[in-house]
Motif scaffolding. Structure first.
Motif, PDB file in Angstrom:
ATOM      1  N   ASP A   7       0.779  -1.114   0.110  1.00 13.02           N
ATOM      2  CA  ASP A   7       0.112   0.079  -0.128  1.00 13.02           C
ATOM      3  C   ASP A   7       0.858   1.316   0.043  1.00 13.02           C
ATOM      4  OD1 ASP A   7      -3.049   0.680   0.647  1.00 13.02           O
ATOM      5  OD2 ASP A   7      -1.924   2.250   1.621  1.00 13.02           O
ATOM      6  N   ASP A   8       0.144   2.351  -0.650  1.00 12.97           N
ATOM      7  CA  ASP A   8       1.010   3.623  -0.689  1.00 12.97           C
ATOM      8  C   ASP A   8       1.165   4.278   0.754  1.00 12.97           C
ATOM      9  OD1 ASP A   8       1.386   3.532  -3.340  1.00 12.97           O
ATOM     10  OD2 ASP A   8      -0.380   4.998  -3.995  1.00 12.97           O
ATOM     11  N   ASN A   9       0.428   3.506   1.593  1.00  8.99           N
ATOM     12  CA  ASN A   9       0.785   4.393   2.997  1.00  8.99           C
ATOM     13  C   ASN A   9       2.154   4.127   3.485  1.00  8.99           C
ATOM     14  OD1 ASN A   9      -0.248   4.995   5.698  1.00  8.99           O
ATOM     15  ND2 ASN A   9      -0.339   2.877   6.273  1.00  8.99           N
ATOM     16  N   LEU A  10       2.982   3.021   2.933  1.00  7.85           N
ATOM     17  CA  LEU A  10       4.175   2.610   3.513  1.00  7.85           C
ATOM     18  C   LEU A  10       5.308   3.649   2.741  1.00  7.85           C
ATOM     19  CD1 LEU A  10       3.601  -0.965   3.331  1.00  7.85           C
ATOM     20  CD2 LEU A  10       4.129   0.157   5.392  1.00  7.85           C
ATOM     21  N   TYR A  11       4.906   4.610   1.703  1.00  4.94           N
ATOM     22  CA  TYR A  11       5.729   4.968   0.990  1.00  4.94           C
ATOM     23  C   TYR A  11       5.864   6.547   0.885  1.00  4.94           C
ATOM     24  CZ  TYR A  11       6.179   0.245  -0.906  1.00  4.94           C
ATOM     25  OH  TYR A  11       6.555  -0.975  -0.839  1.00  4.94           O
ATOM     26  N   GLY A  12       5.360   7.232   2.143  1.00  7.98           N
ATOM     27  CA  GLY A  12       5.120   8.560   2.078  1.00  7.98           C
ATOM     28  C   GLY A  12       6.699   9.368   2.364  1.00  7.98           C
ATOM     29  N   ALA A 328      -4.029   1.636   6.176  1.00  5.37           N
ATOM     30  CA  ALA A 328      -4.364   2.290   7.404  1.00  5.37           C
ATOM     31  C   ALA A 328      -4.968   1.265   8.336  1.00  5.37           C
ATOM     32  CB  ALA A 328      -5.258   3.605   7.334  1.00  5.37           C
ATOM     33  N   GLU A 329      -5.925   0.298   7.851  1.00  4.79           N
ATOM     34  CA  GLU A 329      -6.696  -0.569   8.547  1.00  4.79           C
ATOM     35  C   GLU A 329      -5.678  -1.781   8.933  1.00  4.79           C
ATOM     36  OE1 GLU A 329     -10.602  -3.850   8.246  1.00  4.79           O
ATOM     37  OE2 GLU A 329      -9.935  -2.391   6.572  1.00  4.79           O
ATOM     38  N   GLY A 330      -4.677  -2.252   8.187  1.00  6.46           N
ATOM     39  CA  GLY A 330      -3.966  -3.132   8.447  1.00  6.46           C
ATOM     40  C   GLY A 330      -2.837  -2.632   9.555  1.00  6.46           C
ATOM     41  N   GLU A 331      -2.455  -1.396   9.274  1.00  3.40           N
ATOM     42  CA  GLU A 331      -1.708  -0.712  10.552  1.00  3.40           C
ATOM     43  C   GLU A 331      -2.305  -0.790  11.751  1.00  3.40           C
ATOM     44  OE1 GLU A 331       0.745   3.497  11.156  1.00  3.40           O
ATOM     45  OE2 GLU A 331      -0.574   3.121   9.019  1.00  3.40           O
ATOM     46  N   ARG A 332      -3.417  -0.298  11.916  1.00  2.74           N
ATOM     47  CA  ARG A 332      -4.053  -0.417  13.281  1.00  2.74           C
ATOM     48  C   ARG A 332      -4.282  -1.835  13.665  1.00  2.74           C
ATOM     49  NH1 ARG A 332      -7.300   3.745  10.504  1.00  2.74           N
ATOM     50  NH2 ARG A 332      -8.846   1.936   9.759  1.00  2.74           N
ATOM     51  N   ALA A 333      -4.345  -2.750  12.975  1.00  2.00           N
ATOM     52  CA  ALA A 333      -4.714  -4.231  13.392  1.00  2.00           C
ATOM     53  C   ALA A 333      -2.937  -4.748  13.877  1.00  2.00           C
ATOM     54  CB  ALA A 333      -5.195  -5.073  12.332  1.00  2.00           C
ATOM     55  N   THR A 334      -2.184  -4.354  13.258  1.00  4.79           N
ATOM     56  CA  THR A 334      -0.881  -4.647  13.518  1.00  4.79           C
ATOM     57  C   THR A 334      -0.352  -4.041  14.817  1.00  4.79           C
ATOM     58  OG1 THR A 334       0.031  -4.839  11.276  1.00  4.79           O
ATOM     59  CG2 THR A 334       1.718  -4.158  12.866  1.00  4.79           C
TER      60      THR A 334
END
Length: 450
Positions: A7-12, A328-334
């Motif tokens: 996900d692009d969430n990881l490449y900011g 973002a959802e996976g991040e919260r779960a992690t």
């Protein structure tokens, strides 16, 4: 640019992770302006982490080479600035007797000795360059989470000192509780040397400062968006605001390899999410609940790895592998899963506040060993990546070896055989995320069985 695997969430690249390391680095960020206009150099390095900065430092200091570094974020934006700070014997995902089965005893011993030397090398580099990075501890503790894991650990400690020259000691759960700390998962432990812990971002910035002092040029916020080979044999690296021409290139992006920049690198890495939480400072009474008396970096024997350490200001760092998407959802779960694991192992700390949480990518290869070398199709291109979540020492050493190779034109004798050459492509590379999802399920199943 092709769609990324995760996900692009990881490449900011413009946004630093809100990590404890960013908040406590003390030493200010580098004055490394973005590349603007046209420039040229002898060696261009893509990636401003440990590998690239170590290579730049040694090229400028030891080989008097005109070198420039292009980093997509700020210096230390990636794993080099946000890892757990374990400077340990590592770099491969294969450990102990598994490494011997894969590589044979002779090559496994060569690799292990090089990995041990990389820790001593990093310690010496810190001293030589006067890098203030809070080194603590003198060993790595690996805790057996089950009786089965303890039996395997005891076997490793019996076999590996003679087979690999490893400095390993097995201790019982009771001895670990007495000497180091207690927990709900304590069936024995191994003590491995040499190892120490450090502040990873301070170390990264220290490498950058030393590289600049010795003549290297660094450019932050300079993501390479196009890479071409010109008719005269030079490489042309284009960023948003500039272009850098170089006779040789070192590609050192690890898990953040841009696979569409140079076709030969496509499909050779598997980016894996790792996440960390850090608590508020613990009181002396809270530490006494588990007889905590060590600053040694520590890990569990679980397939789904957890790693942890007490920081110099008494905060507790706890990390582990994350979800398989990075959204973002996976991040919260992690983070929820990570905190639940912390509380399962130390239930009396369940009410201790979490002050920091962040995540990022580590890099796996198909061989489960680092990939270091020079392209056979183009000997002006060098590379180093694939440290499997243990890159502080391995990447620092790799940078030095790449500098020697690039500076002299000769492959360094210190590069172990299992790490030489470009790693094989994963079968059906577009399915790598699914491979990792399957691996997560297998790891959880194995952990559930002890």
């Amino acid at each position: 640019m092709k769609p990324r695997l995760l996900d692009d969430n990881l490449y900011g690249f413009d946004s630093p992770q809100q990590s404890y390391w960013e908040a406590s680095a003390d030493n200010p960020g580098m004055n490394a302006p973005a590349l603007e206009g046209n420039g040229s150099c002898d060696v261009a390095i893509i990636g401003g982490g440990y590998t690239g900065l170590s290579a730049a430092l040694h090229l400028a200091r030891d080989h008097d080479v005109d070198v420039q570094v292009l980093e997509a974020g700020h210096i230390g934006w990636g794993a080099s600035g946000r890892n757990g700070g374990f400077c340990c014997v590592g770099g491969s995902a294969l450990h102990g007797q598994d490494l011997i089965k894969y590589a044979g005893r002779e090559k496994a011993r060569e690799w292990y000795q090089a990995a041990m030397q990389s820790v001593d090398y990093t310690r010496s580099l810190i001293a030589d360059e006067s890098i203030d990075c809070e080194p603590t501890g003198n060993a790595e503790i690996t805790v057996a989470h089950s009786r089965t894991a303890a039996d395997k650990m005891r076997s490793d400690c019996d076999v590996l000192p003679a087979a690999l020259g490893a400095q390993l000691e097995f201790i019982s759960g009771d001895e670990c509780r007495e000497r180091f700390f207690a927990s709900e998962e304590m069936f024995g432990a191994s003590i491995s040397q040499p190892t120490f812990a450090l502040h990873p971002l301070r170390y990264c910035r220290g490498l950058a400062r030393s590289a600049v002092q010795h003549g290297a040029k660094l450019h932050q916020h300079s993501q390479v968006i196009e890479w071409n080979k010109e008719a005269d044999g030079t490489h042309s690296l284009t960023t948003e605001n500039g272009r850098l021409r170089a006779r040789r290139v070192i590609y050192a992006c690890n898990a953040f390899v841009q696979e569409d920049l140079y076709p030969l690198f496509y499909g050779r890495t598997l980016p894996v999410i790792s996440a960390i939480v850090v608590t508020r400072p613990l009181t002396a009474a809270e530490l006494d609940l588990y007889n905590w008396r060590t600053e040694n970096p520590t890990a569990s024997s679980r397939q789904l790895l957890n790693y942890f350490r007490l920081l110099p200001d008494r905060r507790f760092l706890f990390g582990g592998r994350g979800d398989s998407t990075g959204d973002a959802e996976g991040e919260r779960a992690t983070y929820a899963e990570l905190v639940a694991a912390l509380h399962r192992i130390w239930p009396q700390w369940a009410n201790v506040e979490i002050n920091y949480r962040w995540h990022g990518l580590i890099c796996f290869t198909r061989s489960f060993c680092p990939s270091v070398g020079r392209l056979a199709d183009d000997p002006s291109i060098y590379f180093g990546f694939g440290y499997h979540g243990n890159g502080v020492a391995a990447a620092s050493m790799t940078g030095m070896l790449l500098a020697e190779w690039t500076g002299t034109g000769k492959m360094p004798a210190g590069l172990p055989g299992v790490a030489r050459g470009l790693s094989k492509r994963f079968p059906l590379p577009s399915l790598r995320k699914q491979y990792f999802q399957l691996g997560l399920r297998i790891a959880r199943w194995r952990d559930s069985r002890g």
